[in-house]
Design a protein around this motif. Structure first.
Motif, mmCIF file in Angstrom:
data_model
loop_
_atom_site.group_PDB
_atom_site.id
_atom_site.type_symbol
_atom_site.label_atom_id
_atom_site.label_comp_id
_atom_site.label_asym_id
_atom_site.label_seq_id
_atom_site.Cartn_x
_atom_site.Cartn_y
_atom_site.Cartn_z
ATOM 1 N N ARG A 1 0.878 3.997 -3.082
ATOM 2 C CA ARG A 1 0.500 5.386 -2.814
ATOM 3 C C ARG A 1 1.667 6.334 -3.114
ATOM 4 O O ARG A 1 1.471 7.435 -3.636
ATOM 5 C CB ARG A 1 0.060 5.504 -1.350
ATOM 6 C CG ARG A 1 -0.311 6.893 -0.899
ATOM 7 C CD ARG A 1 -1.635 7.336 -1.433
ATOM 8 N NE ARG A 1 -2.020 8.616 -0.840
ATOM 9 C CZ ARG A 1 -2.629 9.599 -1.480
ATOM 10 N NH1 ARG A 1 -2.930 9.467 -2.763
ATOM 11 N NH2 ARG A 1 -2.955 10.706 -0.866
ATOM 12 N N ASP B 1 -3.171 10.926 3.625
ATOM 13 C CA ASP B 1 -4.485 11.477 3.300
ATOM 14 C C ASP B 1 -5.221 11.984 4.541
ATOM 15 O O ASP B 1 -6.387 11.687 4.773
ATOM 16 C CB ASP B 1 -5.336 10.428 2.561
ATOM 17 C CG ASP B 1 -6.448 11.090 1.752
ATOM 18 O OD1 ASP B 1 -6.311 12.287 1.434
ATOM 19 O OD2 ASP B 1 -7.448 10.419 1.444
ATOM 20 N N LYS C 1 0.835 -1.205 0.000
ATOM 21 C CA LYS C 1 0.000 0.000 0.000
ATOM 22 C C LYS C 1 0.870 1.257 0.000
ATOM 23 O O LYS C 1 0.587 2.232 -0.718
ATOM 24 C CB LYS C 1 -0.927 -0.012 1.220
ATOM 25 C CG LYS C 1 -1.876 1.180 1.287
ATOM 26 C CD LYS C 1 -2.752 1.123 2.539
ATOM 27 C CE LYS C 1 -3.649 2.352 2.634
ATOM 28 N NZ LYS C 1 -4.482 2.342 3.868
#
Length: 304
Positions: free
Chosen positions: A113, A152, A109
């Protein structure tokens, strides 16, 4: 999203921040603007508790930040500082991955990202194996933004993030900054002493002086409805250029002839300065350039 109430900070006998109160709305870019020593950076650092306030309260999404440990608070707030603040002994990939690793993300992940943000910020993937000192100032600043965006978080704090860059590099990053989808869903507080940067990026501006807030308002309100001589004088040097940049095609349309066909070629929210730059590059538009300039001058007079 962020509410500051009666915030105060002293260093020895000097009051750096003097009982200030303001709010940053959800998904808003609020700029803290002022000269060096006015308290804007101290204010920003109190929001993520890099500096502890002497008195007052800070609420994020309805919760008092004193109810959380500082480390836990910071994991949910992106932070970008001047000169990017990258770790010199980490390569770029590891610099960007600092917060996701603390949050125990899966490696796959983090990698996915990271590569997504590199592409969005126009950074070649080959830079991931390099170290900060091997990158240009503009590249380092983009990496700093990528590091702040990767988790985020709903809030992004930016302390003079573009202050060390030359004007050409700064203009490029400003353009990327405004077009990045990730930033449109965040509440951003940006500290700067650069008036043009404040007008370019801020939806509202909080002008500070000697630890106090002098005025909060939109760029247009700052220019056309200043709260006293300090505000008026602060923007006086750049005033005409700032007026060009805050006036949109939509604003000046009532002062244009109805048959001006060039209006169909531009976004109605585009500012007059940008449109004039584009028109000046094509001699066939010289007549439209003149008419747009005339309409802008009529609009200016109407604001007085």
């Amino acid at each position: 999203m962020i509410k500051v109430e009666s915030l105060t900070k002293k260093f020895d006998d000097r009051i750096a921040v003097d009982h200030i109160s303001f709010e940053a709305q959800d998904k808003e870019i609020l700029v803290l603007l002022g000269t060096s020593g006015c308290g804007k950076t101290t204010t920003l650092k109190m929001i993520n508790r890099l500096i502890e306030a002497d008195s007052g309260d800070i609420w994020i999404d309805g919760q008092n930040i004193l109810g959380k440990k500082p480390e836990e608070l910071r994991m949910h707030i992106g932070f970008v500082m001047q000169h990017a603040g990258l770790f010199p002994h980490y390569n770029i990939r590891r610099n960007i991955a600092v917060v996701p690793e603390l949050l125990k993300w899966e490696k796959k992940k983090i990698r996915s990202r990271t590569e997504e943000l590199m592409e969005k910020l126009h950074l070649p993937e080959e830079l991931l194996s390099r170290f900060p000192q091997e990158l240009s100032g503009g590249q380092q600043q983009r990496v700093g933004i990528a590091r702040a965006l990767i988790a985020d978080t709903p809030i992004l704090l930016m302390d003079e993030p573009f202050g060390a860059l030359d004007n050409i590099t700064k203009a490029d990053i400003h353009s990327e900054f405004k077009s990045l989808e990730e930033l449109k869903n965040k509440t951003i507080i940006l500290v700067t002493h650069d008036v043009q940067e404040a007008f370019e990026l801020g939806q509202r501006i909080c002008l500070m002086n000697e630890g106090k807030i002098v005025q909060i308002g939109t760029p247009k309100e700052m220019l056309y409805h200043p709260a006293g001589d300090f505000v008026k004088n602060f923007f006086a040097e750049n005033r005409l250029l700032l007026e060009y940049k805050v006036a949109t095609l939509d604003n000046i349309s009532p002062f244009l002839e109805q048959n001006e066909s060039f209006r169909e070629e531009f976004d109605r929210k585009e500012n007059v300065w940008n449109i004039l730059q584009k028109l000046s590059a094509d001699k066939s538009y010289s007549d439209q350039y003149e008419k747009l300039s005339e309409a802008f001058n009529l609009y200016r007079k109407a604001q007085a």
